[in-house]
Scaffold this motif. Structure first.
Motif, PDB file in Angstrom:
ATOM      1  N   GLY A  22     -12.436   9.094 -24.549  1.00 51.33           N
ATOM      2  CA  GLY A  22     -12.302  10.545 -24.705  1.00 51.33           C
ATOM      3  C   GLY A  22     -12.152  11.209 -23.365  1.00 51.33           C
ATOM      4  O   GLY A  22     -11.054  11.530 -22.915  1.00 51.33           O
ATOM      5  N   VAL A  23     -13.285  11.383 -22.670  1.00 55.04           N
ATOM      6  CA  VAL A  23     -13.285  12.012 -21.346  1.00 55.04           C
ATOM      7  C   VAL A  23     -12.364  11.274 -20.383  1.00 55.04           C
ATOM      8  O   VAL A  23     -11.676  11.881 -19.558  1.00 55.04           O
ATOM      9  CB  VAL A  23     -14.719  12.049 -20.780  1.00 55.04           C
ATOM     10  CG1 VAL A  23     -14.737  12.545 -19.338  1.00 55.04           C
ATOM     11  CG2 VAL A  23     -15.596  12.943 -21.637  1.00 55.04           C
ATOM     12  N   GLY A  24     -12.344   9.951 -20.485  1.00 50.28           N
ATOM     13  CA  GLY A  24     -11.590   9.146 -19.528  1.00 50.28           C
ATOM     14  C   GLY A  24     -10.092   9.159 -19.714  1.00 50.28           C
ATOM     15  O   GLY A  24      -9.371   8.528 -18.921  1.00 50.28           O
ATOM     16  N   ILE A  25      -9.601   9.844 -20.725  1.00 51.39           N
ATOM     17  CA  ILE A  25      -8.150   9.926 -20.963  1.00 51.39           C
ATOM     18  C   ILE A  25      -7.684  11.323 -20.600  1.00 51.39           C
ATOM     19  O   ILE A  25      -8.160  12.309 -21.159  1.00 51.39           O
ATOM     20  CB  ILE A  25      -7.815   9.602 -22.437  1.00 51.39           C
ATOM     21  CG1 ILE A  25      -8.297   8.189 -22.793  1.00 51.39           C
ATOM     22  CG2 ILE A  25      -6.314   9.740 -22.683  1.00 51.39           C
ATOM     23  CD1 ILE A  25      -8.155   7.852 -24.267  1.00 51.39           C
TER      24      ILE A  25
ATOM     25  N   LEU B 162      -1.282   5.206 -34.989  1.00 60.34           N
ATOM     26  CA  LEU B 162      -2.135   4.023 -34.862  1.00 60.34           C
ATOM     27  C   LEU B 162      -3.363   4.124 -35.757  1.00 60.34           C
ATOM     28  O   LEU B 162      -3.778   3.141 -36.392  1.00 60.34           O
ATOM     29  CB  LEU B 162      -2.553   3.846 -33.397  1.00 60.34           C
ATOM     30  CG  LEU B 162      -1.433   3.418 -32.442  1.00 60.34           C
ATOM     31  CD1 LEU B 162      -1.877   3.597 -30.987  1.00 60.34           C
ATOM     32  CD2 LEU B 162      -1.033   1.964 -32.702  1.00 60.34           C
ATOM     33  N   ILE B 163      -3.961   5.300 -35.839  1.00 56.56           N
ATOM     34  CA  ILE B 163      -5.130   5.483 -36.694  1.00 56.56           C
ATOM     35  C   ILE B 163      -4.751   5.302 -38.160  1.00 56.56           C
ATOM     36  O   ILE B 163      -5.479   4.659 -38.934  1.00 56.56           O
ATOM     37  CB  ILE B 163      -5.769   6.862 -36.427  1.00 56.56           C
ATOM     38  CG1 ILE B 163      -6.555   6.815 -35.124  1.00 56.56           C
ATOM     39  CG2 ILE B 163      -6.675   7.286 -37.586  1.00 56.56           C
ATOM     40  CD1 ILE B 163      -7.153   8.124 -34.706  1.00 56.56           C
ATOM     41  N   ASP B 164      -3.607   5.842 -38.563  1.00 58.26           N
ATOM     42  CA  ASP B 164      -3.160   5.668 -39.946  1.00 58.26           C
ATOM     43  C   ASP B 164      -2.956   4.197 -40.266  1.00 58.26           C
ATOM     44  O   ASP B 164      -3.293   3.723 -41.362  1.00 58.26           O
ATOM     45  CB  ASP B 164      -1.862   6.445 -40.180  1.00 58.26           C
ATOM     46  CG  ASP B 164      -2.068   7.949 -40.182  1.00 58.26           C
ATOM     47  OD1 ASP B 164      -3.230   8.396 -40.319  1.00 58.26           O
ATOM     48  OD2 ASP B 164      -1.069   8.690 -40.031  1.00 58.26           O
TER      49      ASP B 164
ATOM     50  N   TYR C 190      -6.279   1.646 -26.335  1.00 64.46           N
ATOM     51  CA  TYR C 190      -7.317   0.683 -26.729  1.00 64.46           C
ATOM     52  C   TYR C 190      -8.679   1.367 -26.804  1.00 64.46           C
ATOM     53  O   TYR C 190      -9.376   1.285 -27.823  1.00 64.46           O
ATOM     54  CB  TYR C 190      -7.344  -0.460 -25.711  1.00 64.46           C
ATOM     55  CG  TYR C 190      -8.477  -1.449 -25.884  1.00 64.46           C
ATOM     56  CD1 TYR C 190      -8.460  -2.399 -26.900  1.00 64.46           C
ATOM     57  CD2 TYR C 190      -9.556  -1.459 -24.998  1.00 64.46           C
ATOM     58  CE1 TYR C 190      -9.490  -3.324 -27.039  1.00 64.46           C
ATOM     59  CE2 TYR C 190     -10.590  -2.372 -25.127  1.00 64.46           C
ATOM     60  CZ  TYR C 190     -10.560  -3.305 -26.153  1.00 64.46           C
ATOM     61  OH  TYR C 190     -11.576  -4.215 -26.290  1.00 64.46           O
ATOM     62  N   PHE C 191      -9.076   2.062 -25.739  1.00 65.53           N
ATOM     63  CA  PHE C 191     -10.391   2.684 -25.738  1.00 65.53           C
ATOM     64  C   PHE C 191     -10.449   3.900 -26.667  1.00 65.53           C
ATOM     65  O   PHE C 191     -11.502   4.192 -27.248  1.00 65.53           O
ATOM     66  CB  PHE C 191     -10.813   3.053 -24.319  1.00 65.53           C
ATOM     67  CG  PHE C 191     -11.333   1.884 -23.541  1.00 65.53           C
ATOM     68  CD1 PHE C 191     -12.571   1.344 -23.821  1.00 65.53           C
ATOM     69  CD2 PHE C 191     -10.568   1.288 -22.545  1.00 65.53           C
ATOM     70  CE1 PHE C 191     -13.061   0.252 -23.129  1.00 65.53           C
ATOM     71  CE2 PHE C 191     -11.041   0.193 -21.843  1.00 65.53           C
ATOM     72  CZ  PHE C 191     -12.292  -0.328 -22.130  1.00 65.53           C
ATOM     73  N   TYR C 192      -9.345   4.590 -26.822  1.00 65.12           N
ATOM     74  CA  TYR C 192      -9.317   5.703 -27.768  1.00 65.12           C
ATOM     75  C   TYR C 192      -9.610   5.199 -29.187  1.00 65.12           C
ATOM     76  O   TYR C 192     -10.428   5.774 -29.910  1.00 65.12           O
ATOM     77  CB  TYR C 192      -7.948   6.386 -27.726  1.00 65.12           C
ATOM     78  CG  TYR C 192      -7.801   7.531 -28.698  1.00 65.12           C
ATOM     79  CD1 TYR C 192      -8.292   8.802 -28.402  1.00 65.12           C
ATOM     80  CD2 TYR C 192      -7.165   7.350 -29.926  1.00 65.12           C
ATOM     81  CE1 TYR C 192      -8.162   9.850 -29.300  1.00 65.12           C
ATOM     82  CE2 TYR C 192      -7.027   8.389 -30.831  1.00 65.12           C
ATOM     83  CZ  TYR C 192      -7.527   9.643 -30.508  1.00 65.12           C
ATOM     84  OH  TYR C 192      -7.394  10.679 -31.407  1.00 65.12           O
ATOM     85  N   LEU C 193      -8.948   4.121 -29.577  1.00 60.36           N
ATOM     86  CA  LEU C 193      -9.138   3.582 -30.923  1.00 60.36           C
ATOM     87  C   LEU C 193     -10.548   3.013 -31.102  1.00 60.36           C
ATOM     88  O   LEU C 193     -11.174   3.198 -32.158  1.00 60.36           O
ATOM     89  CB  LEU C 193      -8.088   2.513 -31.221  1.00 60.36           C
ATOM     90  CG  LEU C 193      -6.637   3.023 -31.274  1.00 60.36           C
ATOM     91  CD1 LEU C 193      -5.674   1.850 -31.431  1.00 60.36           C
ATOM     92  CD2 LEU C 193      -6.443   4.029 -32.406  1.00 60.36           C
TER      93      LEU C 193
ATOM     94  N   LEU D 264      -7.581  15.462 -27.446  1.00 58.73           N
ATOM     95  CA  LEU D 264      -7.824  15.094 -26.055  1.00 58.73           C
ATOM     96  C   LEU D 264      -7.529  16.286 -25.159  1.00 58.73           C
ATOM     97  O   LEU D 264      -6.501  16.949 -25.308  1.00 58.73           O
ATOM     98  CB  LEU D 264      -6.935  13.918 -25.650  1.00 58.73           C
ATOM     99  CG  LEU D 264      -7.243  12.582 -26.326  1.00 58.73           C
ATOM    100  CD1 LEU D 264      -6.120  11.580 -26.061  1.00 58.73           C
ATOM    101  CD2 LEU D 264      -8.574  12.021 -25.837  1.00 58.73           C
ATOM    102  N   THR D 265      -8.436  16.565 -24.235  1.00 61.63           N
ATOM    103  CA  THR D 265      -8.231  17.633 -23.259  1.00 61.63           C
ATOM    104  C   THR D 265      -7.484  17.059 -22.066  1.00 61.63           C
ATOM    105  O   THR D 265      -7.887  16.026 -21.515  1.00 61.63           O
ATOM    106  CB  THR D 265      -9.572  18.217 -22.794  1.00 61.63           C
ATOM    107  OG1 THR D 265     -10.257  18.750 -23.940  1.00 61.63           O
ATOM    108  CG2 THR D 265      -9.367  19.314 -21.758  1.00 61.63           C
TER     109      THR D 265
END
Length: 342
Positions: A67-70, A80-82, A145-148, A188-189
């Motif tokens: 989250g923060v890191g992106i 991808l989530i779907d 990868y980390f988002y998912l 994502l901010t």
């Protein structure tokens, strides 16, 4: 995500303490030393700060890194989530015998633990394995990868058979466990020109090497180590098939024990941290029933700075199925301007 000691209800007060006591020229970079669920890091990212987050738990690192890191858009995020939500045991190609969560945390031929209904345990496994497979085959990049992974960790509590944490499971199925596990996209901010770094380190090893304007310190307050309360999420995040112990299937966590939870070590731990932090201001969250008495903690902080202030607020807790006595409990925010010559 619900998190022990989480600061969702205190965010505006933390911001107010910072704005009242710090020079606006030094309200740009914040070091979140014990990031937990990442809500403080996320809050200050949304305010336009550069953020460094850290936590000794890998699941916390995943939540922050995803989250923060992106700091860019992910155009394929919803797609991808779907795709992950659409996976089924029949079409995934993964055998239940290769599914660690199913075999160890849901009632089946090898386990009687009731953390998850079988369908959701299998879904956690196949989604987790698919994310790892896509990353290994370079079908997704590191941010994706980390988002998912963060989306998976965030979704799991909504189908978990627990009262609040994973130290124990309920003996009867909670109604939430009948829901289907469903990953949801999170916004994502993106702040061009700002820097965001996430670490998974012991704070003693990291503090001397991070430079920031403000350190936000939110350590454990009592003798309960954090990993046992989130061991299932830690295992899902790592997916390392650890040797499990006991009725609850606890993973080993000796390397992640915090001195801030140990009565005869906590004062020295605070002293080291205050000394090593390379910041102009320190903001500490604690409470008046923590391992370190308020007067001792105040005296300790003042060794390392000036303009000390202590703010106290009536404790506000989330609704919980387990009642607890919070009469007289105060949330505290300690402020110090650090003497940078020390």
């Amino acid at each position: 995500m619900r998190f022990i000691g989480g600061k969702s209800l205190m965010l505006e007060k933390i911001q107010q303490v910072i704005e009242e006591n710090t020079d606006e020229r030094y309200q740009n970079r914040i070091f979140d030393c014990f990031a937990g669920s990442g809500v403080v890091s996320e809050y200050f990212k949304n305010l336009g700060y550069s953020v460094v987050s850290n936590d000794v738990m890998y699941m916390s690192y995943v939540l922050c890194r995803g989250g923060v890191g992106i700091n860019r858009e992910l155009p394929r995020a919803q797609q991808l989530i779907d795709m992950l939500n659409g996976l089924t045991p029949e079409t995934s190609g993964y055998s239940p015998q290769d599914c660690f969560i199913y075999k160890n945390y849901s009632p089946c031929e090898s386990s009687q633990r009731m953390y998850f209904q079988n369908k959701n345990a299998l879904k956690i496994d196949i989604i987790r394995r698919k994310i790892e497979e896509m990353y290994a085959q370079a079908e997704i990049d590191e941010d994706e990868y980390f988002y998912l992974l963060a989306r998976l960790i965030s979704a799991v509590p909504y189908v978990s058979n627990i009262a609040g944490v994973y130290g124990a499971y309920l003996k009867h199925w909670d109604k939430r466990t009948y829901n289907d596990l469903e990953l949801e996209a999170a916004p994502l901010t993106v702040n061009p020109g700002k820097n965001y770094r996430c670490y998974h380190r012991d704070i003693d090893r990291l503090a001397p090497f991070v430079t920031a304007d403000i350190a936000y310190v939110d350590p454990p307050y009592n003798q309960r180590q954090y990993v046992p309360n989130y061991h299932v999420l830690e295992t899902i995040a790592r997916y390392d098939s650890p040797a499990l112990k006991g009725v609850t299937g606890m993973r080993p966590y000796d390397s992640q024990r915090s001195d801030f939870c140990i009565k005869n070590k906590v004062i020295d731990a605070f002293d080291r941290l205050f000394r090593e932090l390379r910041v102009r201001y320190i903001i500490l969250s604690y409470n008046n029933e923590g391992l370190v008495p308020s007067d001792v903690l105040a005296e300790l902080m003042q060794k390392y700075g000036r303009r000390f202030k202590l703010y106290e607020y009536d404790y506000r807790r989330y609704k919980n199925k387990i009642p607890n006595n919070t009469k007289g409990l105060k949330e505290q925010i300690y402020f110090i301007e650090k003497d940078i010559s020390l």
